[in-house]
Structure formats: structure tokens, C-alpha cells
Design an enzyme around this catalytic site. Structure first.
Site, mmCIF file in Angstrom:
data_model
loop_
_atom_site.group_PDB
_atom_site.id
_atom_site.type_symbol
_atom_site.label_atom_id
_atom_site.label_comp_id
_atom_site.label_asym_id
_atom_site.label_seq_id
_atom_site.Cartn_x
_atom_site.Cartn_y
_atom_site.Cartn_z
ATOM 1 N N SER A 182 -6.197 -16.719 -4.097
ATOM 2 C CA SER A 182 -7.514 -17.233 -4.490
ATOM 3 C C SER A 182 -8.040 -16.577 -5.764
ATOM 4 C CB SER A 182 -8.538 -17.020 -3.368
ATOM 5 O OG SER A 182 -8.345 -17.938 -2.337
ATOM 6 N N SER A 227 -9.132 -12.262 0.397
ATOM 7 C CA SER A 227 -9.086 -13.590 -0.218
ATOM 8 C C SER A 227 -8.079 -14.462 0.512
ATOM 9 C CB SER A 227 -8.657 -13.472 -1.689
ATOM 10 O OG SER A 227 -7.268 -13.168 -1.779
ATOM 11 N N ASP A 228 -8.291 -15.777 0.464
ATOM 12 C CA ASP A 228 -7.211 -16.668 0.835
ATOM 13 C C ASP A 228 -6.095 -16.459 -0.192
ATOM 14 O OD1 ASP A 228 -5.693 -18.578 2.092
ATOM 15 O OD2 ASP A 228 -7.252 -20.093 2.120
ATOM 16 N N CYS A 229 -4.884 -16.814 0.177
ATOM 17 C CA CYS A 229 -3.741 -16.363 -0.620
ATOM 18 C C CYS A 229 -3.727 -16.952 -2.027
ATOM 19 C CB CYS A 229 -2.459 -16.676 0.123
ATOM 20 S SG CYS A 229 -2.339 -15.697 1.642
ATOM 21 N N CYS A 232 -12.453 -15.182 2.362
ATOM 22 C CA CYS A 232 -13.122 -16.165 1.502
ATOM 23 C C CYS A 232 -12.136 -17.277 1.141
ATOM 24 C CB CYS A 232 -13.701 -15.503 0.249
ATOM 25 S SG CYS A 232 -12.555 -14.464 -0.673
#
Length: 599
Positions: free
Chosen positions: A312, A308-310, A275
Site C-alpha cells: 500500500s 499497511s495492506d501489502c 489500513c
């Protein structure tokens, strides 16, 4: 070849010094580590879990590879304490020594070759480099699904080899299948482009190559489609990706943004979806149950994990202020369907969220079941890696001549001939004896491989490529693509007036377009347009404009300049990029799979 012989060859011809430097680097990369006492003996990777030599774990149910994976997952998770569980919710997952399980770094990248961008992969020892294919936007321009799958297969071979050598993980957060809707987006280069159907076909093909097609549930490596969803802004006009709220209609979600991700899950059977940072219609994507739980896992039936994107999860609390407390942010994300956090946030705040009644421990167990199942499908709980499928892959399988040839072929198939007046291409060795090679991208290495790249063993720049078939005179013309002065114009103009043909290699690089760096416009940066016009004005022979870029460039000014006889878009063509540029300019302008038009 002995070291002395290589050094002698290296000193023979200073005119082609950079070519021999690259050849020497290739030899060192594959055969010469011990010349300088840097060779490290390749050793078998120790088991991640379920070491057959460990009598305390070998009889535990989760270590029995003959049992169904869901049973093994339940047995493993059921043995964990809450404190141990929360430490497995992040990319830097902690070890569980009492169960014989080592720590694991989930974050590795393989966008167009094994990359060391993520902390899960590093180069060194027997793995000095890996094959660096053209950037995705270039490869996508080939419209060749079998090529995309073959590149994925080669990348996964090299990834498994590096895993076996202790230099990489098995979970690679690639491909990027976002829709390149805004041409100014700095990360558009990572994507297959603006067409949802093409992006979906690219994704499914590349994933099949990465994850393997041997049948069953086994994974060669675990791919990840990112970044879900409606993400095509990093930092533009005072708005960054951490604060961006994409307002998207339901129809646009279904007809545009969902298509490549749906293809990832349903056709490619991807093992993970990531995401994004942004919100969609006011809700952070990593905390939206409609996107994660209902769509990805429910409607599309993802067999894998959602990451998650880092940072996020931290962003939705710290930057977007979506929740009042960090515990609420952790609870919202996990209950929405997030399984793994790239970042430390969930490891820090999830236990408190359970203690405050915001989250149930069962919710954590559901998340862990999805991540641990992927690890088991990768064979990470099956004991000795060398005895498993792909356990024979090693340094000998990385950057082989066949893989380097595929990188060259991928670049050749992705390069696009935009115009060809006359036609001017191919150049004739009989008529064009001396060729000027001019421009800030004419002799670059890092620029050719784009972002999210690794380290290649050998590179071929445009200057080197063209120099292999004819005599060249090189003038940089610009210190770099952003240079705002004309200090080097004079030499370029004088040279163009003396030669039989001129090749201008212009465009962009990561200083202009990159992650967190969107463009303000679509024109050539710096004063490149002025250099093109001045060189073309005095050129005695054909003037060929070669563009290196990920995003589109407005070159409409060339319509009013009859001296510019051909334009070639090379994208970011990868480690071998200069060779196909030379081939196309010299002999292959008529074999570009229809990706051209003559005028």
C-alpha cells in the site's frame, strides 16, 4: 490401522470412492506420514530471541521477562542502528544477529482457519492440514457470538501448535470486518456482511477467541482487523482498488465504516489494524493521520501496531502519485501512524527519508515500539517457547475429531433456508428412495472453503453427504459455474425425470467472485438458470435448489416456477459442508435458529 487395511477399505466400494479417498487422506494426515517415509520428526522451535543458552544476551534488559514490557522495548530499540531499524519496518523483518534476534515474517492469515496464503505459514511435515471452517459470511449468518469466539479459540490453538512446530508465525492478519455494502464485491465473502453492528460483534468475538481471554496483556496470537476503511471495491468497471477514491461523508464514516473497527479495538482489544489500498476523500488511508494517529491510536487507544495492506505504501507513490518522491511516501506513512509495511518499500526508502530531513529517527522508534511490544506480549522475547503458555500445543491438537465436529456445526448453524413450499423439506427416506444430485457445485472441494483458506485434512461434498443417507445418481450438468454451453444438460434432465427428488447444487466460486474479481451483476453465472429451469420442468418429485456463494444471488426467477419447492443458501460451508446440507435436506430443516421462512 495398517496401510494394507486402509488400502483394502479404499478398494471395497467404488461407488463411494471419493468418500474413502477423503477418509484415507484424513488417516494419512494424522497417523500415516511414516507409511510413505514422509514423516518428519516434530522438533521444538528454537527461541526467536533471548535464548537462555546465549550468554551474550541473557543478561540484557530486553531479555528479562520480569521487567515491564515498555522498559524492555526501550532497551531493545535503543541498541539498534538506523540501518537495523529500517529493516524491521517490513513484514519480512530482518534478523539482528548481534543481539540474538532472528528474522520474522509478520504476514500470516487465519480468516476461517489457519491459512497458507501468507508467507508466514506453510503446511507439511507433521502439519499436513488444519481445520477449515465455513467462510465468514456463512458463519456470520448463524448470529451466534459464542460460536464465533469458539472458532477463534480453535484456530488460535492450531496456529500456536504450528508455531511451536516451526510452520507458522504468531501474527495473523484476520478478521476482515469491512462493510459488504456493494453486493458485487468479490471479497464480500470474507466479511460478516453489510450490518456494521453485526460486523462489530463478530469481530470482537472472533478476536477474543484468537488472542485469548486469560487476562493481562499476554497474547495467544495477535489478530488484525482489516482493511481500514471504506473498502468494498477491488476491480469493477475499469476502476481498481489501487486507484479508488471513496468519497464518504463524516456521518457515514462514524455511523457505518468506523463501527466494526472501533469494536475491534475497544471491545476486542485487537493487537493490530490494517489500513487499506484506497483513498478516502482524496487521502490514502495509510498516509492519513486523521484515520491512523488521531482515530485508531488516539480516540480508540489501540494497544498494538498499524500495518499497511501489502504494498500500500508503494501504491500511494507508484499508482496514486500522492507524493513526488518515494522518500516522501515513506515519511508521510510513518508520520501518519503506520508502524509496519507489508512489502519492501519502507526498508528501501526510510533511511533516505531520514537523511533528507523528511523524517526523524524518533518517528521510526515510535513505530518499532508498537511492533516489538506485540512480539513481547506474544512471548517471543521470553526464550524457550516450549516452557511458555501454549508451549505444549503440537500436531496432536490440529484437526482433531472435536474440531472437525465444530466445523460441521458451524456450517449447520450458518446455512439458511430461504423458502420451503409445502413444506417439501425434510425429504422422506420412505418416499424419496433415489435422489438426483445435480450441478457444478455438487461434488466440489475447493469451492466449499472459499478464499483465504488453508488445507483441510478431510472434506465432505454435498454429493457425499446426501449419499450417506440415500441412494444417489449424480449428474454435473455443467462443467463449471461459468460454463456457457449445454453439453451436459441432457444427462441431468434425463436423470431428474427418473428419480424421486432432485437436489440442484448451483452458485458461484472463486472464478466468479474473489479478491480483485468483482461481479458485474447478481445473477447465476454461465447458463445455470437455464439448467435449473429445465431440470425442474421434468422432475418427478421435489426440486431443491442449494446455492453455494459468498455474495448474494438473484433467484427471483424461481417465483414463477412452482416445481422449485425449496431453496437453501449454504454460503461457502467449509470442509464439512456436504454433511450439514444433507442433514438439513433430510431431517433438520425445522432447526435453523429462525434463519428460514416457510411459504
Amino acid at each position: 490401522m495398517l496401510k494394507a487395511e486402509v488400502d483394502a477399505v479404499y478398494l471395497v466400494d467404488t461407488y463411494h470412492k471419493s468418500v474413502f479417498q477423503n477418509q484415507r487422506k484424513y488417516i494419512l494426515c494424522h497417523f500415516g506420514h511414516d507409511w510413505y517415509n514422509h514423516r518428519q520428526r516434530e522438533e521444538a522451535r528454537l527461541p526467536f530471541a533471548c535464548d537462555p543458552k546465549d550468554s551474550t544476551t541473557k543478561n540484557l534488559a530486553f531479555c528479562k521477562s520480569n521487567l515491564p514490557i515498555p522498559d524492555r522495548v526501550r532497551d531493545f530499540i535503543g541498541r539498534l542502528t538506523l540501518q537495523e531499524k529500517v529493516k524491521l519496518l517490513v513484514n519480512g523483518a530482518s534478523a539482528v544477529p548481534r543481539l540474538g534476534v532472528k528474522g520474522y515474517e509478520w504476514w500470516s492469515e487465519a480468516l476461517h482457519g489457519v491459512s497458507d496464503v501468507g508467507p508466514g505459514t506453510k503446511f507439511g511435515g507433521d502439519f499436513r492440514g488444519a481445520t477449515s471452517f465455513p467462510q465468514v459470511i456463512t458463519t456470520a449468518a448463524s448470529f451466534n457470538a459464542s460460536l464465533w469466539e469458539e472458532i477463534g479459540r480453535v484456530v488460535s490453538d492450531e496456529a500456536r501448535a504450528m508455531y511451536n512446530g516451526g510452520m507458522a508465525g504468531l501474527t495473523f492478519w484476520s478478521p476482515n470486518v469491512n462493510i459488504f455494502r456493494d453486493p458485487r464485491w468479490g471479497r464480500g465473502q470474507e466479511t460478516p456482511g453489510e450490518d456494521p453492528v453485526l460486523a462489530g460483534k463478530y469481530a470482537a468475538s472472533y478476536i477474543r477467541g484468537l488472542q485469548g481471554t486469560d487476562g493481562g496483556d499476554r497474547l495467544k496470537v495477535a489478530a488484525c482487523c482489516k482493511h481500514y476503511t471504506a473498502y468494498d471495491l477491488d476491480n469493477w468497471s475499469g476502476v481498481d482498488r489501487f486507484h479508488f477514491n471513496a468519497k464518504v461523508s463524516k456521518q457515514d464514516i462514524v455511523d457505518t465504516f468506523d463501527i466494526p473497527f472501533r469494536s475491534c479495538v475497544i471491545e476486542g482489544k485487537v493487537a493490530s489494524v490494517m489500513c487499506s489500498y484506497n483513498q478516502v476523500n482524496g487521502v490514502p488511508t495509510c498516509a492519513d493521520p486523521k484515520l491512523l494517529r488521531e482515530t485508531i491510536r488516539g480516540a480508540w487507544r489501540l494497544n498494538g501496531y498499524i500495518v499497511s495492506d501489502c504494498d500500500s505504501v508503494g501504491v500511494l507513490y507508484d499508482n496514486q502519485h500522492y507524493t513526488s518522491t518515494p522518500e516522501e511516501a515513506a515519511a508521510d506513512a510513518i508520520k501518519a501512524g503506520l508502524d509496519l509495511d507489508c512489502g519492501p518499500f519502507l526498508a528501501i526508502h526510510t533511511e533516505n527519508a531520514v537523511q533528507k530531513g523528511l523524517l526523524k529517527e524518533d518517528d521510526i522508534m515510535v513505530a518499532l515500539a508498537n511492533t516489538v511490544a506485540v512480539q513481547m506480549r506474544l512471548g517471543m522475547f521470553d526464550g524457550e517457547p516450549s516452557t511458555q503458555p501454549y508451549g505444549n500445543l503440537g500436531a496432536k491438537d490440529v484437526s482433531t475429531p472435536a474440531r472437525l465436529e465444530l466445523a460441521l456445526e458451524a456450517a449447520r448453524l450458518g446455512i439458511v433456508l430461504i423458502i420451503n413450499h409445502g413444506p417439501s423439506l425434510p425429504l422422506s427416506p420412505r418416499r424419496q428412495h433415489i435422489v438426483a444430485v445435480i450441478g457444478p457445485n455438487s461434488d466440489v472441494i475447493v469451492t466449499m472453503i472459499g478464499n483465504y483458506a488453508g488445507v483441510a485434512c478431510v472434506y465432505t461434498t454435498p454429493l457425499q453427504g446426501i449419499g450417506r443417507y440415500t441412494r444417489t445418481i449424480h449428474q454435473q450438468g455443467r462443467a463449471n459455474v461459468a460454463c456457457a454451453n449445454e453439453a451436459l444438460f441432457g444427462g441431468a434432465v434425463d436423470t431428474a425425470h427418473q428419480v424421486d427428488a432432485t437436489v440442484l447444487v448451483m452458485g458461484l466460486d472463486q472464478s466468479i467472485e474473489a479478491e480483485f474479481r468483482d461481479r458485474a451483476g447478481l445473477h447465476l453465472s454461465g447458463r445455470q438458470q437455464e439448467l435449473v429451469n429445465k431440470v425442474a420442468m421434468v422432475s418427478r418429485g421435489p426440486t431443491i435448489l442449494v446455492l453455494m456463494s459468498g455474495g448474494p444471488i438473484n433467484v427471483s426467477f424461481t417465483k414463477n416456477d412452482p416445481k422449485i419447492s425449496a431453496i437453501v443458501w449454504a454460503g461457502y460451508p467449509g470442509q464439512a459442508g456436504g454433511a450439514p446440507i444433507e442433514r438439513i435436506i433430510r431431517v433438520e430443516s425445522y432447526q435453523l435458529n429462525g434463519n428460514h421462512r416457510n411459504t
